[in-house]
Design a protein around this motif. Sequence first.
Motif, short mmCIF file in Angstrom:
data_model
loop_
_atom_site.label_atom_id
_atom_site.label_comp_id
_atom_site.label_asym_id
_atom_site.label_seq_id
_atom_site.Cartn_x
_atom_site.Cartn_y
_atom_site.Cartn_z
N ARG A 115 6.83 -24.26 23.07
CA ARG A 115 7.75 -23.51 23.93
C ARG A 115 8.31 -24.38 25.05
NH1 ARG A 115 6.42 -21.75 28.90
NH2 ARG A 115 4.27 -21.88 29.65
N LYS A 116 9.43 -23.92 25.60
CA LYS A 116 10.05 -24.64 26.71
C LYS A 116 9.30 -24.40 28.01
CE LYS A 116 14.80 -24.69 24.95
NZ LYS A 116 16.23 -24.39 25.28
N VAL A 117 9.34 -25.38 28.88
CA VAL A 117 8.74 -25.26 30.21
C VAL A 117 9.71 -24.48 31.09
CG1 VAL A 117 7.83 -26.49 32.20
CG2 VAL A 117 7.58 -27.47 29.91
N LYS A 118 9.27 -23.42 31.73
CA LYS A 118 10.10 -22.60 32.60
C LYS A 118 10.08 -23.18 34.01
CE LYS A 118 9.54 -18.31 30.00
NZ LYS A 118 9.13 -16.88 30.07
N VAL A 119 11.22 -23.71 34.42
CA VAL A 119 11.35 -24.38 35.72
C VAL A 119 12.18 -23.53 36.66
CG1 VAL A 119 12.20 -26.43 36.93
CG2 VAL A 119 11.16 -26.65 34.65
N ARG A 121 6.67 -14.56 40.02
CA ARG A 121 6.41 -13.26 39.40
C ARG A 121 7.11 -13.14 38.04
NH1 ARG A 121 7.08 -11.50 44.86
NH2 ARG A 121 9.29 -11.05 44.49
N ASN A 122 8.25 -13.81 37.90
CA ASN A 122 9.02 -13.72 36.67
C ASN A 122 8.63 -14.74 35.61
OD1 ASN A 122 10.47 -11.54 37.63
ND2 ASN A 122 12.12 -12.80 38.46
N GLY A 123 7.54 -15.46 35.85
CA GLY A 123 6.99 -16.31 34.80
C GLY A 123 7.31 -17.77 34.86
N ALA A 124 7.75 -18.29 36.02
CA ALA A 124 8.03 -19.73 36.12
C ALA A 124 6.74 -20.53 35.96
CB ALA A 124 8.69 -20.05 37.45
N ASP A 125 6.85 -21.73 35.36
CA ASP A 125 5.71 -22.62 35.20
C ASP A 125 5.62 -23.64 36.33
OD1 ASP A 125 6.70 -22.61 31.82
OD2 ASP A 125 4.93 -21.58 32.61
N VAL A 126 6.77 -24.15 36.75
CA VAL A 126 6.85 -25.18 37.79
C VAL A 126 8.04 -24.86 38.68
CG1 VAL A 126 6.98 -27.66 38.25
CG2 VAL A 126 6.02 -26.87 36.09
N GLU A 175 9.05 -35.13 36.71
CA GLU A 175 7.82 -34.79 37.42
C GLU A 175 7.39 -33.35 37.09
OE1 GLU A 175 5.85 -36.63 38.91
OE2 GLU A 175 4.53 -35.25 39.99
N ALA A 176 8.36 -32.45 36.90
CA ALA A 176 8.04 -31.06 36.54
C ALA A 176 7.32 -31.01 35.19
CB ALA A 176 9.32 -30.23 36.50
N ARG A 177 7.77 -31.83 34.25
CA ARG A 177 7.10 -31.86 32.95
C ARG A 177 5.63 -32.29 33.09
NH1 ARG A 177 12.22 -34.23 31.80
NH2 ARG A 177 13.44 -32.97 30.33
N ARG A 178 5.41 -33.34 33.88
CA ARG A 178 4.05 -33.86 34.03
C ARG A 178 3.14 -32.82 34.68
NH1 ARG A 178 6.91 -38.78 35.32
NH2 ARG A 178 6.77 -38.31 37.54
N LEU A 179 3.65 -32.17 35.76
CA LEU A 179 2.83 -31.19 36.47
C LEU A 179 2.54 -29.96 35.60
CD1 LEU A 179 4.33 -31.21 40.08
CD2 LEU A 179 2.15 -32.14 39.32
N PHE A 180 3.52 -29.57 34.78
CA PHE A 180 3.32 -28.37 33.95
C PHE A 180 2.14 -28.55 33.00
CE2 PHE A 180 3.90 -24.81 31.33
CZ PHE A 180 3.86 -25.24 30.01
N TRP A 181 2.12 -29.63 32.25
CA TRP A 181 1.07 -29.80 31.26
C TRP A 181 -0.28 -30.00 31.94
CZ3 TRP A 181 2.42 -27.78 27.14
CH2 TRP A 181 3.72 -27.89 26.64
N TYR A 182 -0.28 -30.50 33.16
CA TYR A 182 -1.53 -30.65 33.90
C TYR A 182 -2.09 -29.30 34.32
CZ TYR A 182 -4.71 -32.08 37.62
OH TYR A 182 -5.83 -32.25 38.42
N ALA A 183 -1.19 -28.36 34.72
CA ALA A 183 -1.64 -27.08 35.27
C ALA A 183 -1.50 -25.91 34.30
CB ALA A 183 -0.83 -26.77 36.54
#
Length: 566
Positions: A2-6, A50-55, A181-189
């Motif tokens: 799935r796509k990362v929600k930014v 609240r709307n489901g953002a990842d980063v 940087e958002a990609r890196r932080l997402f997979w970490y968290a």
Amino acid sequence: MRKVKVGFISPYEAMLPLIDELAVEQNDLEITRAVGNLEAGVALALEMERNGADVLISRGGTAKMIREAVSLPVVEIHISGYDLLRSIMLAEGHSNELKALIGFPNITMGAASIVSLLELKLEVVALSSATEVDNVLKGLKGRGVKQVLGDVVTIDAAAKLGLSGLLIQSGRETLLEAFEEARRLFWYAEKNQQQLRSLEMLVDRWQKDVVILAEDGEVLFERFPSFQEMPISHIELMELRTQVLASRTALVKLHGDVQPPFFVSGELLEDRSGLLTAWTFESLSLEDNHSAFSVAQPARLPFIVSESAGMKQVRQLIENHEGAEQSLVLVGENSTGKQTLAEYAHVFHDRKGLVLTVEMAKLKHPLPVFQLPEQSTLVLAADGLMESSNIRLTEELIQSFQSADLQIIATVPVAHERIVDVLGSPLVVQVPPIRERAADIPYLVNQLLTEYHQDLGTQPVRLREEAMALLTDHNWPGNLTEMKSYVRQLALAEKSYVIEPQAVKALPFEKKDGATPRLPLNPTDSLKEIERQIIEQVLKEENDNQTQAAKRLGINRATLWRKLKD
């Protein structure tokens, strides 16, 4: 996968087009963007959470505040050397007035190097704390600095002191770095975020602008999808809360003195922990395109280009004017900046009231008696010769005002004798057309380039000397309206930082023949090219009013902007 929600919270509007442009290339990211600075940015971040953002991504102080308020990873956009260089070069070509760049050492060290290397007349001031901003700005103003470069907070603070501000914007390099940087932080968290999202799915989503207060007045929940932020002050909300608690009944209040007007509704909610109050905010849509008047309260001194002898004299007469004791008549062709000069007079003479502008030609019926605040200014605006009935209604309007300290300014193409008689013995100031302001044209053009860069995210920051000479030699029959439209087309069309003479020669000036020009369509052009020509023609006819142009074209303003950038 799935796509990362930014969630991208930009502290200023002009970053949005660049985000949209770069987002197309981020195939693994689903990007939602909004504009909000500091507290407003935090509110947007909470909503995105609240709307489901990842980063989340933001800049400067807004990013730091968001990081403290949410449980999501937050990427902070940094200002690069390219960003500093672009902003410094824009400021350099803007005017000859003293300028300063203000920021924390991570910004000022690079800025100082650029200024030294290019031998520019730009003072660089480093801050150690955000609390220093006001005192630093006051000191700079006392030393004659007129323009300030900095972040959103600095620019807002400068505006309150009457200084012109130029926002240091982030370029494509820094935004691409933020996406990475958002990609890196997402997979970490991701694992921790999965737990949080499962809890958020249980929260009821109410699609209205709403605030819920606890019994002690603390904010338990707030959401502003329409207003972006609470449209009333916290003090006013507390006063309304007291009324609801005292009466134990629902309350509805109309705020009709703003555009658009809106309702505030409040009611009690009984909870086992105490009485809550719930508040909703709803706009009242009132379409009135034929209104003869508008109200404003200028917060800072408008920027007036006055390098030419004629404008220096105009500025001197206005600044030496006796104020409310003598009315003022600004005489000049259409679109020579008379309205801006009227607002300049209001702010320069430190008048604290409102500026009420009445378009005299639209006065068809007597207006109600206005009770304006003290130290207000009444601007009587006329674009051409008026019928006697309009002048009579204008006379009645002047006589109907009851304010003891009202400044009256007329902006007219010719000094109507009857208006002059009604105003007593006004000071009449002749405002020169653009063709008589050759010394001002380079500064006006650079000012427009700066505005379009700030508001539309356009690329060019200056013109070659030969290109500027072509603009200076043009007689500008449409004055500022024509200049704004022409420079805007140049700025949107140019994809590099410098506009060459060939670009000016390729874009013909508007022909002033008194008739609405027909749009020449070439059947060999692509549909996309024809569409762009139509959009530009409608914009020209609407004096670059994007809202009106979008309405005529049957599209929203965001779609209009995107089509112009394509």
